[in-house]
Scaffold this active site. Structure first.
Site, PDB file in Angstrom:
ATOM      1  N   ARG A 184      -3.361   4.938  20.527  1.00 41.04           N
ATOM      2  CA  ARG A 184      -3.591   3.504  20.281  1.00 41.04           C
ATOM      3  C   ARG A 184      -2.332   2.900  19.648  1.00 41.04           C
ATOM      4  O   ARG A 184      -1.585   3.615  18.964  1.00 41.04           O
ATOM      5  CB  ARG A 184      -4.808   3.269  19.366  1.00 41.04           C
ATOM      6  CG  ARG A 184      -4.740   4.031  18.066  1.00 41.04           C
ATOM      7  CD  ARG A 184      -5.897   3.690  17.159  1.00 41.04           C
ATOM      8  NE  ARG A 184      -5.687   2.425  16.462  1.00 41.04           N
ATOM      9  CZ  ARG A 184      -4.951   2.270  15.370  1.00 41.04           C
ATOM     10  NH1 ARG A 184      -4.310   3.297  14.834  1.00 41.04           N
ATOM     11  NH2 ARG A 184      -4.821   1.102  14.808  1.00 41.04           N
ATOM     12  N   PRO A 185      -2.120   1.602  19.897  1.00 46.57           N
ATOM     13  CA  PRO A 185      -0.983   0.975  19.227  1.00 46.57           C
ATOM     14  C   PRO A 185      -1.310   0.783  17.752  1.00 46.57           C
ATOM     15  O   PRO A 185      -2.419   0.360  17.420  1.00 46.57           O
ATOM     16  CB  PRO A 185      -0.856  -0.380  19.936  1.00 46.57           C
ATOM     17  CG  PRO A 185      -2.187  -0.646  20.559  1.00 46.57           C
ATOM     18  CD  PRO A 185      -2.877   0.663  20.751  1.00 46.57           C
ATOM     19  N   GLU A 230     -12.513   5.918   6.319  1.00 47.99           N
ATOM     20  CA  GLU A 230     -11.503   6.341   7.275  1.00 47.99           C
ATOM     21  C   GLU A 230     -11.077   7.744   6.859  1.00 47.99           C
ATOM     22  O   GLU A 230     -11.142   8.085   5.674  1.00 47.99           O
ATOM     23  CB  GLU A 230     -10.295   5.396   7.226  1.00 47.99           C
ATOM     24  CG  GLU A 230     -10.618   4.012   7.752  1.00 47.99           C
ATOM     25  CD  GLU A 230      -9.368   3.145   7.912  1.00 47.99           C
ATOM     26  OE1 GLU A 230      -9.259   2.494   8.948  1.00 47.99           O
ATOM     27  OE2 GLU A 230      -8.525   3.121   6.998  1.00 47.99           O
ATOM     28  N   ALA A 231     -10.620   8.542   7.837  1.00 46.08           N
ATOM     29  CA  ALA A 231     -10.210   9.913   7.531  1.00 46.08           C
ATOM     30  C   ALA A 231      -9.132   9.920   6.438  1.00 46.08           C
ATOM     31  O   ALA A 231      -9.051  10.849   5.633  1.00 46.08           O
ATOM     32  CB  ALA A 231      -9.690  10.582   8.796  1.00 46.08           C
ATOM     33  N   ASP A 234      -1.531   1.467  -3.694  1.00 45.03           N
ATOM     34  CA  ASP A 234      -2.289   0.363  -4.295  1.00 45.03           C
ATOM     35  C   ASP A 234      -3.697   0.796  -4.676  1.00 45.03           C
ATOM     36  O   ASP A 234      -4.563  -0.036  -4.961  1.00 45.03           O
ATOM     37  CB  ASP A 234      -2.304  -0.875  -3.389  1.00 45.03           C
ATOM     38  CG  ASP A 234      -2.947  -0.614  -2.035  1.00 45.03           C
ATOM     39  OD1 ASP A 234      -3.081   0.569  -1.646  1.00 45.03           O
ATOM     40  OD2 ASP A 234      -3.326  -1.586  -1.357  1.00 45.03           O
ATOM     41  N   THR A 287      -0.009  -1.560  11.999  1.00 50.79           N
ATOM     42  CA  THR A 287       0.846  -1.770  10.828  1.00 50.79           C
ATOM     43  C   THR A 287       2.299  -1.329  11.048  1.00 50.79           C
ATOM     44  O   THR A 287       3.151  -1.598  10.214  1.00 50.79           O
ATOM     45  CB  THR A 287       0.317  -0.997   9.597  1.00 50.79           C
ATOM     46  OG1 THR A 287       0.314   0.398   9.916  1.00 50.79           O
ATOM     47  CG2 THR A 287      -1.084  -1.429   9.215  1.00 50.79           C
ATOM     48  N   SER A 319       0.807  -1.223   0.000  1.00 52.88           N
ATOM     49  CA  SER A 319       0.000   0.000   0.000  1.00 52.88           C
ATOM     50  C   SER A 319       0.846   1.282   0.000  1.00 52.88           C
ATOM     51  O   SER A 319       1.635   1.497  -0.897  1.00 52.88           O
ATOM     52  CB  SER A 319      -0.949  -0.071   1.197  1.00 52.88           C
ATOM     53  OG  SER A 319      -1.810   1.021   1.240  1.00 52.88           O
TER      54      SER A 319
HETATM   55  P1  NG1 Z   1      -2.611   1.627  11.866  1.00 52.59           P
HETATM   56  O1  NG1 Z   1      -1.148   1.508  11.582  1.00 52.59           O
HETATM   57  O2  NG1 Z   1      -3.190   0.496  12.659  1.00 52.59           O
HETATM   58  O3  NG1 Z   1      -2.940   2.974  12.449  1.00 52.59           O
HETATM   59  C1  NG1 Z   1      -3.145   2.324   9.323  1.00 52.59           C
HETATM   60  C2  NG1 Z   1      -4.240   3.338   9.209  1.00 52.59           C
HETATM   61  C3  NG1 Z   1      -5.571   2.622   9.150  1.00 52.59           C
HETATM   62  C4  NG1 Z   1      -5.618   1.568   8.052  1.00 52.59           C
HETATM   63  C5  NG1 Z   1      -4.382   0.681   8.122  1.00 52.59           C
HETATM   64  C6  NG1 Z   1      -4.259  -0.256   6.966  1.00 52.59           C
HETATM   65  C7  NG1 Z   1      -4.432   5.560  10.226  1.00 52.59           C
HETATM   66  C8  NG1 Z   1      -4.370   6.349  11.467  1.00 52.59           C
HETATM   67  N1  NG1 Z   1      -4.236   4.245  10.347  1.00 52.59           N
HETATM   68  O4  NG1 Z   1      -3.387   1.544  10.473  1.00 52.59           O
HETATM   69  O5  NG1 Z   1      -6.594   3.557   9.009  1.00 52.59           O
HETATM   70  O6  NG1 Z   1      -5.767   2.174   6.802  1.00 52.59           O
HETATM   71  O7  NG1 Z   1      -3.173   1.447   8.210  1.00 52.59           O
HETATM   72  O8  NG1 Z   1      -3.636   0.271   5.851  1.00 52.59           O
HETATM   73  O9  NG1 Z   1      -4.634   6.112   9.148  1.00 52.59           O
HETATM   74 ZN    ZN Z   2      -3.710   1.225   0.214  1.00 48.65          ZN
END
Ligand code: NG1
Ligand code: ZN
Length: 541
Positions: free
Chosen positions: A495-496, A370-371, A278, A499, A64
């Site tokens: 939050r943890p 998602e934002a 992606d 990714t 991605s």
């Molecule tokens: P994590 O790393 O869990 O915050 C990020 C994005 C998610 C989602 C995933 C998958 C933010 C804050 N977090 O997750 O919304 O898109 O990657 O790609 O944008």
């Molecule tokens: Zn993507």
């Protein structure tokens, strides 16, 4: 299972000793050179999942918006959804098994999930443009084949296109033809028909600049553009011909830095958008006459789409319900606007599209974003029924029903899709006669800031209330509450990440300065109370 063959081939895709990876919100993701064994094993797992569900399963090789050197893999379940949670656990176990234990784990999974090994398996594979992707997708195929599975390698695809292929193949082509041609035709036909219904079809609506993050989106949009050229002309930037994937461009860069991508010339008030690597995320933006940059993120996209769909429902005069699903990262102004001005119910789920998708399925029309720009709209069969019955309705209602029908065709029902979302947005702007500034002016975003903090073990942070409150470590939530009280219109949570090996901090407040201060102070609290490592967070960005 031919255990001899599995052992033999597995040795050709050997796991580096001691490497532990987790199937997270976006599958496995890490440096490409560590992924060969994971790919082979995900090929094995996809074959098992296919045997168990008696359906086609998808495997997408991509990381991605991550840097070009990374790669990743995710499995796509029969209806285009993300992999079922119990299988995510199997994926983690299988990927982490040392070479000598791999067979046992594989047999364990088959037994636990009552997989009939005699059943046929069919797996479709897609990959993004990363230099490592071709070889890695071959390793997936090796895994599928060694379990006696059949496969179709689509080669280069956007992630949402692979979801679409899986969905089509498992619904007997009722949804669409499982080819790129099928995808292009379905979406373009719906788009062109919708645009025809726009009364104000001046040239200003007809061109759009697209930053493709130097990724797969460029290739696929270029293949597709002539299908809809009569209704929209797209000008592609960062098309991969020179720059590096996701480097200083793409939706993630634009959203997190709140500035335009490099490599794109923007005149004032021109409508621009960015895809991620992606092509499953999209954000819009423009420069105003004073040269100020304005970001239109996933929240404002959800607002535009849900208000348009709500109007159509009112037009049809039907009591079908509509809901919007967001995460804690949604800007507070967007939630307020949706609830108070538009009177649309808003729900908050944990981060990760699978959570949003699941919630959105509860409504006749569920819009989720998602934002960061990843999202789509889902439609229940009740909506489709209503459209079918619209023949008997009066002219005006029939027109609204027809629009709704085209919109449903235009949305990728299998996944959030930058190309599909872009066409929906372009159609709505044309139909409503809205300029990008008018769209932006629906509400004003609260200034916000996102930061990352390094800690020894991010699992010490656990959360509740859709990640908006920290339960552990002790004292952290109280500290955040005290900090938030110091600012106006403020909100903050931690939050943890799923990714990256970091804790994410989010803060918003009435001014950028306050949002920045609050984010910094919360970062310090995390550092102190959740085992920060390395340098203490410094103020300034
Ligand atoms: P994590 O790393 O869990 O915050 C990020 C994005 C998610 C989602 C995933 C998958 C933010 C804050 N977090 O997750 O919304 O898109 O990657 O790609 O944008
Ligand atoms: Zn993507």
């Amino acid at each position: 299972m031919d255990l001899g063959a599995i052992t033999k081939y597995s040795a050709l895709h050997a796991k580096p000793n001691g490497l532990i990876l987790q199937y997270g919100t976006a599958g496995f993701r890490t440096k490409a050179e560590h992924l060969d064994h994971v790919m082979f094993r995900m090929g094995l797992l996809a074959a098992l999942r296919s045997k168990q569900t008696k359906s086609t399963i998808g495997v997408m090789v991509t990381a991605s918006h991550n840097p070009e050197e990374d790669n990743g893999v995710k499995l796509v379940d029969p209806l285009g959804e993300m992999l079922a949670p119990s299988w995510e656990e199997h994926a983690t176990c299988l990927a982490n098994a040392e070479e000598q234990d791999m067979q046992t784990v594989l047999i364990d999974i088959s037994e636990k999930e009552a997989v009939n090994l005699q059943q046929d398996a069919f797996v479709v594979v897609g990959r993004d443009t990363r230099p490592s992707s071709e070889k890695l997708s071959q390793s997936v195929i090796d895994g599928v084949t060694v379990l006696g599975g059949q496969f179709h390698d689509y080669g280069l695809l956007t992630t949402p296109q692979l979801h679409y292929m899986v969905y089509c193949r498992n619904t007997g082509s009722r949804y669409g033809k499982a080819t790129l041609e099928g995808y292009y035709q379905k979406l373009s036909k719906a788009f062109v028909e919708l645009i025809k219904q726009a009364s104000c079809s001046g040239d200003e609506y007809r061109s759009l600049k697209v930053d493709c993050a130097n990724g797969i989106g460029a290739l696929k949009l270029r293949e597709m553009e002539h299908y809809f050229a009569q209704a929209l002309s797209v000008q592609l930037f960062n098309d991969g011909s020179k720059g590096k994937l996701n480097h200083l461009c793409g939706a993630d860069f634009v959203k997190s830095h709140q500035k335009p991508p490099q490599g794109m010339e923007i005149k004032s008030n021109e409508r621009c958008c960015s895809f991620d690597g992606d092509a499953d995320r999209i954000v819009y933006y423009y420069h105003d006459a004073d040269g100020h940059f304005h970001l239109i993120d996933g929240d404002k996209i959800a607002t535009l789409i849900s208000s348009f769909l709500k109007e159509l429902l009112v037009e049809i005069g039907e009591s079908l319900n509509i809901g919007v699903v967001q995460t804690a990262y949604a800007n507070g102004s967007s939630t307020r606007y949706l609830e108070e001005v538009m009177k649309v119910p808003v729900y908050c789920t944990k981060t990760g599209v699978k959570h949003l998708h699941h919630k959105a399925q509860e409504f006749d029309i569920g819009v989720y974003f998602e934002a960061n720009g990843h999202g789509t709209a889902l439609f229940s069969t009740a909506v489709e029924m209503k459209i079918k019955q619209s023949e008997q309705l009066e002219e005006k209602k029939r027109k609204a029903a027809k629009m709704l029908e085209n919109i449903i065709d235009l949305f990728n029902q299998a996944a959030g899709d930058a190309i599909s979302d872009m066409l929906v947005i372009e159609a709505i702007l044309a139909l409503k006669g809205l300029t990008v500034q008018q769209w932006d002016a629906l509400y004003t975003d609260l200034p916000n800031r996102q930061l990352k903090v390094q800690v020894a073990d991010r699992r010490v942070i656990s959360t509740t209330n859709a990640e908006r409150q920290a339960v552990t470590p002790p004292g952290l939530q109280e500290a955040i509450n005290d900090l938030v009280k110091k600012y106006k219109l403020s909100r903050a949570f931690v939050r943890p990440s799923g990714t990256e090996d970091v804790v994410r901090v989010y803060a918003e407040a009435d001014s950028q300065e306050s949002a920045d201060h609050l984010a910094h102070e919360v970062s310090l609290a995390v550092f102190q109370l959740a085992g920060g490592i390395g340098e203490r967070p410094q103020p300034g960005f």
